[in-house]
Design a protein around this motif. Structure first.
Motif, mmCIF file in Angstrom:
data_model
loop_
_atom_site.group_PDB
_atom_site.id
_atom_site.type_symbol
_atom_site.label_atom_id
_atom_site.label_comp_id
_atom_site.label_asym_id
_atom_site.label_seq_id
_atom_site.Cartn_x
_atom_site.Cartn_y
_atom_site.Cartn_z
ATOM 1 N N UNK A 87 0.850 -1.187 0.000
ATOM 2 C CA UNK A 87 0.000 0.000 0.000
ATOM 3 C C UNK A 87 0.890 1.243 0.000
ATOM 4 N N UNK A 88 0.443 2.283 -0.683
ATOM 5 C CA UNK A 88 1.191 3.534 -0.690
ATOM 6 C C UNK A 88 1.048 4.281 0.630
ATOM 7 N N UNK A 89 -0.062 4.047 1.332
ATOM 8 C CA UNK A 89 -0.308 4.642 2.650
ATOM 9 C C UNK A 89 -0.652 3.539 3.634
ATOM 10 N N UNK A 90 -0.580 3.869 4.900
ATOM 11 C CA UNK A 90 -0.933 2.918 5.948
ATOM 12 C C UNK A 90 -2.393 2.497 5.754
ATOM 13 N N UNK A 91 -2.665 1.211 5.502
ATOM 14 C CA UNK A 91 -4.039 0.785 5.266
ATOM 15 C C UNK A 91 -4.940 0.905 6.488
ATOM 16 N N UNK A 92 -4.343 1.078 7.663
ATOM 17 C CA UNK A 92 -5.115 1.262 8.884
ATOM 18 C C UNK A 92 -4.899 2.657 9.456
ATOM 19 N N UNK A 93 -4.476 3.578 8.616
ATOM 20 C CA UNK A 93 -4.140 4.918 9.090
ATOM 21 C C UNK A 93 -5.274 5.926 9.017
ATOM 22 N N UNK A 94 -6.215 5.733 8.098
ATOM 23 C CA UNK A 94 -7.292 6.706 7.951
ATOM 24 C C UNK A 94 -6.799 8.077 7.514
ATOM 25 N N UNK A 95 -5.732 8.105 6.754
ATOM 26 C CA UNK A 95 -5.126 9.376 6.331
ATOM 27 C C UNK A 95 -6.016 10.091 5.322
ATOM 28 N N UNK A 96 -6.102 11.403 5.449
ATOM 29 C CA UNK A 96 -6.825 12.228 4.491
ATOM 30 C C UNK A 96 -5.827 12.985 3.629
ATOM 31 N N UNK A 97 -5.997 12.870 2.326
ATOM 32 C CA UNK A 97 -5.157 13.577 1.365
ATOM 33 C C UNK A 97 -6.093 14.279 0.398
ATOM 34 N N UNK A 98 -6.221 15.584 0.567
ATOM 35 C CA UNK A 98 -7.152 16.325 -0.277
ATOM 36 C C UNK A 98 -8.581 15.905 -0.007
ATOM 37 N N UNK A 99 -9.219 15.362 -1.039
ATOM 38 C CA UNK A 99 -10.634 14.996 -0.948
ATOM 39 C C UNK A 99 -10.840 13.520 -0.622
ATOM 40 N N UNK A 353 -4.891 0.220 -1.734
ATOM 41 C CA UNK A 353 -4.997 1.685 -1.685
ATOM 42 C C UNK A 353 -6.440 2.159 -1.759
ATOM 43 N N UNK A 354 -7.326 1.434 -1.116
ATOM 44 C CA UNK A 354 -8.752 1.805 -1.037
ATOM 45 C C UNK A 354 -8.895 3.200 -0.434
#
Length: 378
Positions: A87-99, A353-354
């Motif tokens: 995954x490009x981001x932590x799949x359990x991170x709940x990160x917000x990137x833009x929209x 990357x859902x």
């Protein structure tokens, strides 16, 4: 809606609460949501599914009229595994990137579940209406609606519902139908022998392979459905044998059939058996009928009118290829009208990357609140 405790923050909290199935551990999310709903004044009952770590919950906000059926809002708590890709981001991170809000379950369907809960909290803040709502938040949907089916078999777990909304990913577009499912195993049996003397054995894999070949391009004998099209057949798994230097005496294939109205589990098994031949036998693992609601139903029209503008489209009747917990809950409630509508994107479900749209989350919470408010007469 995006303030502290709003739908975006709750979605992040749920994404960060691991409920990958298997093993599930849905109690983590169920406890979090139960506490919020109880704080809002709803009556919450937790139902175990084989142990305290696997739980579904049913929460009620009753209306003043005890005879008025509730509106059921439903979602599931589990997610599929992460898969083998990075995954490009932590799949359990709940990160917000833009929209976009990123993480496993953001679209399928922790965002939809969060929108249900936030809408229920807002509704409870208005007081009691003529009718009430019933939230059904299920464990183990991803492995065949196990949690919802368990609730339907538990006396008193479900109340009386006059309509059902499933917040599965549709990009907030209200859909009135989805396919059913029949999962079957095709089993072949033979006789084992040493791999250097295959003539002394009876190769089960050969038998299964011949049957699978006969099913290539198979078409079911049932009329095409106006919204759901034709049934589909996918052979998803093949296993057999114990080692490379033995003739296999067992082989198995997993068959995934997505059905349309007019094709039930018995029809599926009979048609597949006739095509596959007598070298295999079929065993049905799961059978749930398609969901098909009349688009002209008054409540359906109400939902279309509310959610259409929020989805940014003029609503017309649509159907879905996947199945949901509605397949278990609609028969249990006595076949009320059902709509599948949630903020997630169907093409994000189960993928690496859902992610989910932040604005769609906020729109879903607002739309679900308005649907519930009108149903309850507030």
């Amino acid at each position: 809606m995006a303030g502290p405790g709003g739908v975006v923050e709750l979605t992040q909290e749920l994404v960060r609460t691991e409920t990958i199935n298997p093993p599930g551990d849905e109690a983590r999310a169920a406890g979090l949501l139960a506490a919020r709903l109880e704080a809002a004044g709803l009556e919450v009952v937790v139902h175990e599914l084989g142990g305290p770590e696997r739980t579904s919950l049913v929460a009620r906000w009753p209306g003043r009229d005890a005879g008025a059926p509730a509106l059921c809002l439903t979602g599931h708590l589990d997610t599929v595994p992460l898969g083998g890709s990075d995954w490009q981001r932590d799949p359990l991170g709940g990160e917000i990137d833009g929209e976009r809000l990123h993480g496993r379950g953001s679209s399928d369907m922790k965002g939809g579940t969060a929108a249900i809960v936030v809408a229920a909290e807002r509704l409870a803040g208005l007081g009691r209406g003529r009718a009430g709502i019933e939230l059904v938040l299920c464990a183990a949907e991803e492995t065949g609606c196990e949690g919802a089916l368990a609730l339907t078999r538990t006396a008193g777990a479900l109340g009386d519902a006059g309509a059902l909304l499933v917040a599965e990913p549709t990009t907030n577009y209200p859909c009135v139908a989805h396919k059913g499912v029949v999962w079957l195993d095709a089993l072949a049996e033979g006789r084992t022998a040493h791999g250097s003397m295959p003539h002394l054995g009876d190769n089960a894999i050969h038998k299964l392979a011949r049957a699978i070949t006969r099913l290539d391009g198979f078409a079911f004998d049932v009329p095409t459905h106006a919204l759901l099209g034709d049934p589909t057949l996918n052979i998803g798994t093949v296993t057999g044998g114990i080692n490379i230097n033995s003739v296999p005496d067992r082989a198995r294939a997993g068959l995934d059939v997505r059905t349309v109205p007019g094709l039930d589990a018995d029809d599926v098994a009979a048609q597949l058996a006739a095509a596959a031949g007598d070298e295999v036998r079929l065993e049905t693992r799961l059978a749930l009928d398609a969901v098909d609601t009349d688009p002209s139903d008054a409540w359906v029209q109400d939902v279309l009118a509310i959610m259409g503008p929020l989805a940014g489209e003029t609503p017309e009747p649509r159907g879905l290829a996947y199945f949901t917990d509605a397949a278990a809950l609609v028969p249990a409630y006595g076949t009320p009208p059902a709509i599948i509508c949630g903020p997630g994107d169907a093409d994000q479900a189960h993928r690496t990357d859902e992610s989910c749209s932040v604005s769609a989350l906020e729109a879903a919470a607002q739309g679900f609140f308005e649907i519930a408010r009108r149903w309850c007469g507030l």
